[in-house]
Scaffold this active site. Structure first.
Site, PDB file in Angstrom:
ATOM      1  N   VAL A  11     -27.939 -47.002  61.495  1.00 39.19           N
ATOM      2  CA  VAL A  11     -26.571 -46.825  61.668  1.00 39.19           C
ATOM      3  C   VAL A  11     -26.038 -48.131  61.766  1.00 39.19           C
ATOM      4  O   VAL A  11     -24.906 -48.714  61.247  1.00 39.19           O
ATOM      5  CB  VAL A  11     -26.231 -45.809  62.751  1.00 39.19           C
ATOM      6  CG1 VAL A  11     -24.627 -45.994  62.777  1.00 39.19           C
ATOM      7  CG2 VAL A  11     -26.675 -44.386  62.262  1.00 39.19           C
ATOM      8  N   LEU A 153     -23.771 -41.513  56.940  1.00 36.94           N
ATOM      9  CA  LEU A 153     -24.411 -42.138  55.955  1.00 36.94           C
ATOM     10  C   LEU A 153     -25.968 -41.250  55.955  1.00 36.94           C
ATOM     11  O   LEU A 153     -26.769 -40.613  56.803  1.00 36.94           O
ATOM     12  CB  LEU A 153     -24.826 -43.624  56.125  1.00 36.94           C
ATOM     13  CG  LEU A 153     -25.315 -44.110  57.579  1.00 36.94           C
ATOM     14  CD1 LEU A 153     -27.092 -44.105  57.370  1.00 36.94           C
ATOM     15  CD2 LEU A 153     -24.854 -45.377  57.677  1.00 36.94           C
ATOM     16  N   CYS A 260     -32.624 -37.287  61.855  1.00 41.40           N
ATOM     17  CA  CYS A 260     -31.236 -36.599  62.358  1.00 41.40           C
ATOM     18  C   CYS A 260     -31.287 -35.224  62.399  1.00 41.40           C
ATOM     19  O   CYS A 260     -31.129 -34.661  63.420  1.00 41.40           O
ATOM     20  CB  CYS A 260     -30.052 -37.154  61.191  1.00 41.40           C
ATOM     21  SG  CYS A 260     -29.813 -38.992  61.197  1.00 41.40           S
TER      22      CYS A 260
HETATM   23  C1  UDX Z   1     -28.712 -36.570  57.249  1.00 39.96           C
HETATM   24  C2  UDX Z   1     -27.240 -36.250  56.566  1.00 39.96           C
HETATM   25  O1  UDX Z   1     -27.208 -35.781  55.319  1.00 39.96           O
HETATM   26  C3  UDX Z   1     -26.379 -37.574  56.879  1.00 39.96           C
HETATM   27  O2  UDX Z   1     -25.002 -36.952  56.631  1.00 39.96           O
HETATM   28  C4  UDX Z   1     -26.386 -37.967  58.173  1.00 39.96           C
HETATM   29  O3  UDX Z   1     -25.447 -39.070  58.536  1.00 39.96           O
HETATM   30  C5  UDX Z   1     -27.825 -38.133  58.691  1.00 39.96           C
HETATM   31  O4  UDX Z   1     -28.633 -37.032  58.513  1.00 39.96           O
HETATM   32  P1  UDX Z   1     -30.814 -38.187  56.021  1.00 39.96           P
HETATM   33  O5  UDX Z   1     -31.485 -37.739  57.355  1.00 39.96           O
HETATM   34  O6  UDX Z   1     -31.054 -39.567  55.779  1.00 39.96           O
HETATM   35  O7  UDX Z   1     -29.261 -37.726  56.615  1.00 39.96           O
HETATM   36  O8  UDX Z   1     -31.335 -37.019  54.988  1.00 39.96           O
HETATM   37  P2  UDX Z   1     -30.796 -35.812  53.895  1.00 39.96           P
HETATM   38  O9  UDX Z   1     -30.805 -36.818  52.743  1.00 39.96           O
HETATM   39  O10 UDX Z   1     -29.828 -35.267  54.596  1.00 39.96           O
HETATM   40  O11 UDX Z   1     -32.024 -34.947  53.964  1.00 39.96           O
HETATM   41  C6  UDX Z   1     -32.184 -34.390  55.095  1.00 39.96           C
HETATM   42  C7  UDX Z   1     -33.977 -33.684  54.976  1.00 39.96           C
HETATM   43  O12 UDX Z   1     -33.221 -32.455  54.067  1.00 39.96           O
HETATM   44  C8  UDX Z   1     -34.552 -34.197  54.033  1.00 39.96           C
HETATM   45  O13 UDX Z   1     -36.179 -34.046  54.843  1.00 39.96           O
HETATM   46  C9  UDX Z   1     -34.801 -33.767  52.967  1.00 39.96           C
HETATM   47  O14 UDX Z   1     -36.166 -33.852  52.235  1.00 39.96           O
HETATM   48  C10 UDX Z   1     -34.357 -32.249  53.180  1.00 39.96           C
HETATM   49  N1  UDX Z   1     -33.519 -31.619  52.002  1.00 39.96           N
HETATM   50  C11 UDX Z   1     -32.347 -32.250  51.689  1.00 39.96           C
HETATM   51  C12 UDX Z   1     -33.964 -30.400  51.276  1.00 39.96           C
HETATM   52  O15 UDX Z   1     -35.096 -30.098  51.657  1.00 39.96           O
HETATM   53  N2  UDX Z   1     -33.406 -29.770  50.418  1.00 39.96           N
HETATM   54  C13 UDX Z   1     -32.265 -30.233  49.959  1.00 39.96           C
HETATM   55  O16 UDX Z   1     -31.584 -29.589  48.951  1.00 39.96           O
HETATM   56  C14 UDX Z   1     -31.781 -31.485  50.564  1.00 39.96           C
END
Ligand code: UDX
Length: 433
Positions: A11, A153, A260
């Protein structure tokens, strides 16, 4: 305008480097001296598409600098973004000690007006604790404000998410703070929602927890699809056409990980229960996510019977594509379970192997491959844990030729079952026929 960013993690670096890209003069305070010297050399210590090029530009234009010296940072600007880590503690609550330290040192050194802006994910009403700390430790009476400006993000698309956000949330208590932040975000074309700080703090936890809930919901449906013969991908498509639901974050698989969702969901549960509010819904969301690992291991064992001495290829170690981050990645628990079952593993990931090696050093039962095809040579099966683009585009004839047995167990549904069967694979995936 000058900006100080305290904390050089995902961040902090994205915030600092993107603001310098928008033309502001930025100073980033980071505790780790090696990271500071790398960053001042134009090297970003994390893999994040586009961030390093943007840093090099801003360094060339002398718009950004990095220091370990917090006081130097505090004196550089009246706007201080707090982007320090708030890791999870044993009881699930967030560790706010680094936030407290920034507040206390700011109080002890401020000589003129300061606006402290929370950008780290913090529990509701943390802004009150920061204000109290400032009042307690300030050496002379100085005006200040504390605002909340949560970041949304995603890793892997952080630069785009910062510069083209769906919305900007700003929680303020004074016109002065509101005007400063409104002016600061002028270059970014997105709706700005102005609220009070507590509301802004809650928006962050609520948003992340809702997204995690959406994923756990579709994973729950995926289990039902496996029992009933329905197809979870088509169920998600059908649901997603409804604008009130939306197709995003309805991809079934082995569950959510990262720096996160896991910690934010647990911190939100702890926080709400500390206020005496029943958050059992989120407890279920977390339980469903934990069960994804057992569910996947069961699937592997059903496909291969005993795993003892079975040679298995694993494609994907990062918690999601386009990042080298393995924090709370499902791969960690899955690899541990497979090793406990006596399997021998050949691992491959485009970016995350160095990070993974720190937890799982190479050994008799575990090796790292140079590329995705080397990883599958002579294996009894291929397991897919992260949906990297290069895996989706794999030469499946070559995959079939290199594997000892044409068995693919896909935890991210990257292939079409019918196509895989046509090619002669035994294909197992999540919630699809
Ligand atoms: C997340 C939030 O999206 C973001 O807004 C916040 O600021 C930080 O946390 P991030 O941790 O980078 O971001 O990952 P994200 O793309 O949200 O995916 C999170 C997890 O969910 C991953 O392990 C991904 O594989 C999983 N996921 C995501 C699924 O299993 N299915 C989906 O449809 C989407």
């Amino acid at each position: 305008m000058r900006i100080t960013v305290v904390g050089g993690g995902y961040v902090g670096l994205t915030t600092g480097i993107c603001f310098s890209h928008l033309g502001y003069e930025v100073k980033v305070v980071e505790k780790v001296p090696q990271k500071v010297s790398m960053l001042n050399e134009g090297v970003v210590p994390i893999y994040e598409p586009g961030l390093e090029d943007m840093l090099k530009d801003s360094l060339r234009l002398k718009r950004i600098s990095f220091t370990t010296d917090l006081i130097e940072g505090l004196e550089f600007s009246e706007v201080i973004f707090i982007c320090v880590g708030t890791p999870q503690q044993e009881d699930g609550s967030a560790d706010l000690s680094q936030v407290e330290e920034v507040a206390r040192l700011t109080a002890e050194h401020m000589k003129s007006y300061k606006l402290l802006v929370e950008k780290s994910t913090v529990p509701v009403n943390t802004h009150k604790l920061i204000k109290k700390t400032l009042q307690r430790y300030m050496k002379r009476h100085v005006e200040f404000d504390v605002a909340s400006n949560p970041e949304f993000l995603r890793e892997g698309s952080a630069v785009k998410d910062f510069l083209e956000p769906d919305r900007i949330v700003v929680g303020v208590e004074s016109e002065r703070a509101k005007n400063i932040l409104q002016k600061l975000y002028e270059p970014i074309k997105a709706p700005i929602l102005f609220t009070d700080p507590a509301t802004a703090e809650l928006i962050k936890h609520a948003s992340n927890s809702f997204l995690a809930m959406k994923i756990s919901f579709i994973n729950m449906i995926s289990d039902l699809c496996e029992k009933t013969g329905a197809d979870v991908k088509l169920v998600a498509d059908g649901m997603g056409y409804d604008k009130r639901i939306g197709r995003a974050f309805l991809d079934a698989g082995i569950g959510w990980g990262g720096s996160c969702f896991p910690k934010d969901v647990r911190a939100f549960i702890k926080m709400a229960e500390d206020y005496g509010v029943d958050f059992s819904l989120l407890r279920e969301v977390d339980k469903i996510n934990v069960r994804r690992i057992e569910n996947f291991i069961e699937k592997v064992k059903n496909a291969l019977w005993s795993l003892k001495n079975k040679k298995l290829a694993v494609w994907g170690l990062s918690f999601k594509p386009n990042t080298d981050d393995i924090r709370e990645a499902p791969s960690i628990k899955i690899v541990s379970a497979l090793l406990r079952e006596g399997a021998r593993l050949q691992l491959y990931d485009p970016k995350a192997m160095d990070n993974f090696r720190r937890i799982f050093p190479e050994g008799e039962d575990l090796t790292y491959a140079r590329d995705m095809y080397e990883a599958i040579k002579g294996c009894d099966a291929l397991l897919i844990l992260t949906e990297w683009e290069e895996f989706k585009k794999a030469d499946l004839e070559r995959v079939k030729h290199l594997l000892k047995l044409p068995i693919v167990i896909d935890g991210r549904n990257i292939y079409e079952p019918a196509h895989m069967r046509e090619l002669g694979f035994e294909y197992y995936c999540m919630g699809r026929r």
